[in-house]
Write an enzyme that holds these catalytic residues in place. Structure first.
Site, PDB file in Angstrom:
ATOM      1  N   SER A  49       0.528  -1.060  -0.003  1.00 19.93           N
ATOM      2  CA  SER A  49      -0.119   0.069   0.147  1.00 19.93           C
ATOM      3  C   SER A  49       1.438   1.255  -0.063  1.00 19.93           C
ATOM      4  O   SER A  49       1.558   1.477  -0.969  1.00 19.93           O
ATOM      5  CB  SER A  49      -0.898  -0.047   1.301  1.00 19.93           C
ATOM      6  N   HIS A  82      -8.055   1.123  -0.774  1.00 15.19           N
ATOM      7  CA  HIS A  82      -7.932   0.211  -2.514  1.00 15.19           C
ATOM      8  C   HIS A  82      -9.823  -0.035  -2.894  1.00 15.19           C
ATOM      9  O   HIS A  82      -9.626  -0.902  -2.895  1.00 15.19           O
ATOM     10  CB  HIS A  82      -7.276  -0.850  -1.881  1.00 15.19           C
TER      11      HIS A  82
END
Length: 314
Positions: free
Chosen positions: A86, A190
């Protein structure tokens, strides 16, 4: 082969930067980065409470700064590959020379602000599912309206969605899942909920001049290696609204011949997954400066082995 990896949001804990600021030059570097992005990183990394550093706009630059500080303390290591989970991908981009440290901090500051703004539109969150079969878990999540936002491997998937959808998951776990653990994040990262942040990052990216990676860069979009700075930057922009495939990154590590993996500060999450998913690979998490000697020893072993392999092939 040594892989250097950087963790994502949720790895931060109150005061975790305190011991790192005792290292020579660390406080000055952190101060310069703080001035560049308009955020007091030293305060948030040493004095702020858990709620304060849970704020997406704070947590993300704090994590990238921690990764850069701890990696520099290793003393100029050149790993065989780098990757990040991430927001850790921005740290990895700096490791690979795609962005300089200040550019990386400016990008992540904008990323954190944009994602915090997107998260404020709807109350959302993320929860880790421990155990279970992805072929069973993923359809179950989609049935509940949730997104498998992080497919981490080693039996771990992170679901993301609205708080109502996550509550439904608690009451209706997929078959084989032992536990559902809420994560210390402030939104459904996400996923489609982050779409507004993508447009803002696209504009911010236009101000950057990325260089091509000088170290093999593994993207968590699909586990592929990326050869150009422009493609790395494009993926950094798009990944805020798309799932993280850390499982595919680890498959790539294996194909590259990984033998050792070091996770920069605040390490622990990715090394924990690697211990289960990459048997036989030496792992080390940089949690405090006390871990530096062991990390340097592991790096020296890796360098010796690489030199020996080169001599043999020659």
């Amino acid at each position: 082969m040594l892989v250097l990896v950087a963790p994502g949001q949720g790895a931060q804990t109150p005061g975790f930067l305190t011991p790192w600021l005792d290292l020579p030059g660390a406080a000055d570097r952190l101060g310069a980065w703080s001035d560049a992005i308009g955020l007091d990183l030293a305060h948030y990394g040493t004095q702020a409470d858990a709620d304060a550093i849970r704020d997406t706009a704070v947590a993300q630059p704090l994590l990238v700064a921690a990764g850069l500080l701890s990696a520099s303390a290793l003393g100029g290591v050149t790993p065989g590959a780098v990757a990040g989970h991430s927001v850790g991908e921005i740290t990895a981009a700096a490791f690979a020379g795609v962005l300089d440290d200040t550019a990386a901090l400016k990008l992540v500051r904008g990323r954190g602000l944009a994602m915090a703004e997107a998260a404020a539109i709807t109350q959302t969150g993320m929860s880790a599912l421990l155990g279970g079969d992805p072929e069973v878990t993923v359809p179950h999540l989609e049935k509940l309206g949730l997104t498998p936002a992080n497919v981490n491997g080693a039996g771990q998937i992170v679901a993301a969605g609205t708080l109502e959808e996550l509550a439904a998951l608690e009451a209706d776990k997929p078959e084989g899942v032992r536990r559902v653990v809420p994560l210390k994040v402030a939104g459904a990262f996400h996923t489609r909920h982050m779409a507004p942040a993508v447009a803002k990052l696209e504009e911010a990216a236009k101000e950057l001049s990325p260089a091509d990676p000088t170290i093999t860069y593994v993207s968590n979009k699909d586990g592929r290696t990326v050869a150009t700075g422009a493609e790395v930057l494009s993926r950094l922009v798009g990944q805020v609204a798309n799932p993280v495939r850390w499982d595919l990154c680890m498959e790539t590590f294996q194909k590259l011949g990984v033998t050792a993996l070091i996770e920069v500060c605040p390490g622990g999450t990715l090394t924990g997954i690697a211990k289960r998913a990459l048997p036989g690979v030496q792992t080390l998490a940089l949690k405090t400066p006390d871990d530096l000697d062991a990390a340097r020893a592991l790096i020296a072993t890796y360098a010796s082995a690489a030199d020996a392999a080169g001599a043999t092939s020659a």
